[in-house]
Motif scaffolding. Structure first.
Motif, PDB file in Angstrom:
ATOM      1  N   SER A   5     -24.661  20.697 -61.521  1.00  0.00           N
ATOM      2  CA  SER A   5     -25.126  19.349 -61.875  1.00  0.00           C
ATOM      3  C   SER A   5     -23.952  18.408 -62.134  1.00  0.00           C
ATOM      4  O   SER A   5     -24.017  17.220 -61.786  1.00  0.00           O
ATOM      5  CB  SER A   5     -26.061  19.393 -63.078  1.00  0.00           C
ATOM      6  OG  SER A   5     -25.407  19.948 -64.195  1.00  0.00           O
ATOM      7  N   GLU A   6     -22.870  18.910 -62.717  1.00  0.00           N
ATOM      8  CA  GLU A   6     -21.683  18.078 -62.919  1.00  0.00           C
ATOM      9  C   GLU A   6     -21.081  17.661 -61.579  1.00  0.00           C
ATOM     10  O   GLU A   6     -20.683  16.506 -61.398  1.00  0.00           O
ATOM     11  CB  GLU A   6     -20.635  18.826 -63.743  1.00  0.00           C
ATOM     12  CG  GLU A   6     -20.999  19.003 -65.192  1.00  0.00           C
ATOM     13  CD  GLU A   6     -20.030  19.916 -65.931  1.00  0.00           C
ATOM     14  OE1 GLU A   6     -19.839  19.694 -67.137  1.00  0.00           O
ATOM     15  OE2 GLU A   6     -19.471  20.837 -65.310  1.00  0.00           O
ATOM     16  N   ALA A   7     -21.028  18.605 -60.646  1.00  0.00           N
ATOM     17  CA  ALA A   7     -20.486  18.296 -59.316  1.00  0.00           C
ATOM     18  C   ALA A   7     -21.352  17.244 -58.621  1.00  0.00           C
ATOM     19  O   ALA A   7     -20.821  16.352 -57.951  1.00  0.00           O
ATOM     20  CB  ALA A   7     -20.400  19.566 -58.471  1.00  0.00           C
ATOM     21  N   GLU A   8     -22.660  17.329 -58.797  1.00  0.00           N
ATOM     22  CA  GLU A   8     -23.545  16.312 -58.212  1.00  0.00           C
ATOM     23  C   GLU A   8     -23.288  14.943 -58.833  1.00  0.00           C
ATOM     24  O   GLU A   8     -23.285  13.927 -58.135  1.00  0.00           O
ATOM     25  CB  GLU A   8     -25.004  16.705 -58.413  1.00  0.00           C
ATOM     26  CG  GLU A   8     -25.457  17.834 -57.513  1.00  0.00           C
ATOM     27  CD  GLU A   8     -26.899  18.251 -57.771  1.00  0.00           C
ATOM     28  OE1 GLU A   8     -27.397  18.053 -58.905  1.00  0.00           O
ATOM     29  OE2 GLU A   8     -27.522  18.777 -56.840  1.00  0.00           O
ATOM     30  N   ASP A   9     -23.083  14.903 -60.156  1.00  0.00           N
ATOM     31  CA  ASP A   9     -22.790  13.638 -60.834  1.00  0.00           C
ATOM     32  C   ASP A   9     -21.498  13.015 -60.308  1.00  0.00           C
ATOM     33  O   ASP A   9     -21.430  11.821 -60.023  1.00  0.00           O
ATOM     34  CB  ASP A   9     -22.675  13.837 -62.346  1.00  0.00           C
ATOM     35  CG  ASP A   9     -24.002  14.172 -62.995  1.00  0.00           C
ATOM     36  OD1 ASP A   9     -25.055  13.972 -62.359  1.00  0.00           O
ATOM     37  OD2 ASP A   9     -23.973  14.635 -64.159  1.00  0.00           O
TER      38      ASP A   9
ATOM     39  N   THR B 152     -20.055  22.714 -72.484  1.00  0.00           N
ATOM     40  CA  THR B 152     -21.230  22.883 -71.641  1.00  0.00           C
ATOM     41  C   THR B 152     -20.908  23.738 -70.428  1.00  0.00           C
ATOM     42  O   THR B 152     -21.675  24.623 -70.045  1.00  0.00           O
ATOM     43  CB  THR B 152     -21.770  21.508 -71.183  1.00  0.00           C
ATOM     44  OG1 THR B 152     -22.037  20.727 -72.338  1.00  0.00           O
ATOM     45  CG2 THR B 152     -23.014  21.643 -70.353  1.00  0.00           C
ATOM     46  N   ARG B 153     -19.767  23.492 -69.824  1.00  0.00           N
ATOM     47  CA  ARG B 153     -19.349  24.248 -68.643  1.00  0.00           C
ATOM     48  C   ARG B 153     -19.153  25.719 -68.971  1.00  0.00           C
ATOM     49  O   ARG B 153     -19.511  26.591 -68.189  1.00  0.00           O
ATOM     50  CB  ARG B 153     -18.068  23.630 -68.077  1.00  0.00           C
ATOM     51  CG  ARG B 153     -17.682  24.155 -66.741  1.00  0.00           C
ATOM     52  CD  ARG B 153     -16.480  23.425 -66.157  1.00  0.00           C
ATOM     53  NE  ARG B 153     -15.321  23.403 -67.017  1.00  0.00           N
ATOM     54  CZ  ARG B 153     -14.929  22.369 -67.770  1.00  0.00           C
ATOM     55  NH1 ARG B 153     -15.616  21.250 -67.772  1.00  0.00           N
ATOM     56  NH2 ARG B 153     -13.865  22.431 -68.522  1.00  0.00           N
ATOM     57  N   GLU B 154     -18.612  26.021 -70.129  1.00  0.00           N
ATOM     58  CA  GLU B 154     -18.408  27.417 -70.520  1.00  0.00           C
ATOM     59  C   GLU B 154     -19.745  28.139 -70.646  1.00  0.00           C
ATOM     60  O   GLU B 154     -19.855  29.304 -70.275  1.00  0.00           O
ATOM     61  CB  GLU B 154     -17.639  27.495 -71.843  1.00  0.00           C
ATOM     62  CG  GLU B 154     -16.205  27.041 -71.742  1.00  0.00           C
ATOM     63  CD  GLU B 154     -15.374  27.886 -70.816  1.00  0.00           C
ATOM     64  OE1 GLU B 154     -15.575  29.110 -70.763  1.00  0.00           O
ATOM     65  OE2 GLU B 154     -14.521  27.314 -70.118  1.00  0.00           O
TER      66      GLU B 154
END
Length: 169
Positions: A21-25, A68-70
């Motif tokens: 989801s971070e990559a999409e953002d 969050t990523r962890e």
């Protein structure tokens, strides 16, 4: 260009340590910025990868996002019920690589960049990029001990053969 590059850039974002989801953002932010430019870039594909990388690295710097990523680090790739055990093993091995080697492998294989282009993008020498690629592939080979290997006659590179997904019904 978005349709042609979106999945590659999301995978690259995963290689840089972002969640899906971070990559999409970051992908959305990158293309919004591209569309807001007064003049189109000279090399739009190169620009999109470079802009995506810069935004992804800035995105990762936040402490909250790091936390969050962890928590999501166990899901490096999105799982599919149709993926074979070999594919899961290969994805796990790729996720275990050091980030600099994983980044070069993704840029080389999925984005089909030359070592010179990768060097420019990462601000390293082409030889350093080639070394990271070579060492990363060695680690993948060691990790994938059970997979069958074959020689790619066109390029002389050794490639791993993993099971193909089943055909669509």
């Amino acid at each position: 260009m978005y349709q042609a590059k979106a999945s590659e850039l999301i995978l690259y974002g995963r290689a840089l340590g972002l969640s899906h989801s971070e990559a999409e953002d970051v992908l959305q932010e990158t293309f919004v910025a591209l569309m807001q430019r007064a003049e189109p870039p000279t090399l739009p594909e190169h620009y999109s990868v470079r802009a995506f990388r810069n935004r992804a690295l800035n995105y990762r710097r936040s402490l909250w996002r790091r936390f969050t990523r962890e928590l999501e680090s166990h899901r490096w790739f999105e799982r599919s019920p149709a993926e074979s055990p070999f594919e899961r093993e290969a994805m796990g091995c790729l996720a275990e690589l050091p980030p600099d080697q994983r980044e070069v492998i993704v840029l080389k294989i999925w984005h089909q960049h030359t070592f010179e282009e990768i060097g420019e993008l990462l601000e390293i020498s082409p030889n350093t990029a080639a070394g990271r690629y070579r060492y990363g592939l060695q680690k993948l080979r060691a990790c994938l001990k059970g997979a069958a290997y074959e020689r790619d006659e066109r390029f002389g590179n050794t490639i791993a053969l993993v099971g193909a997904p089943p055909p669509f019904a």
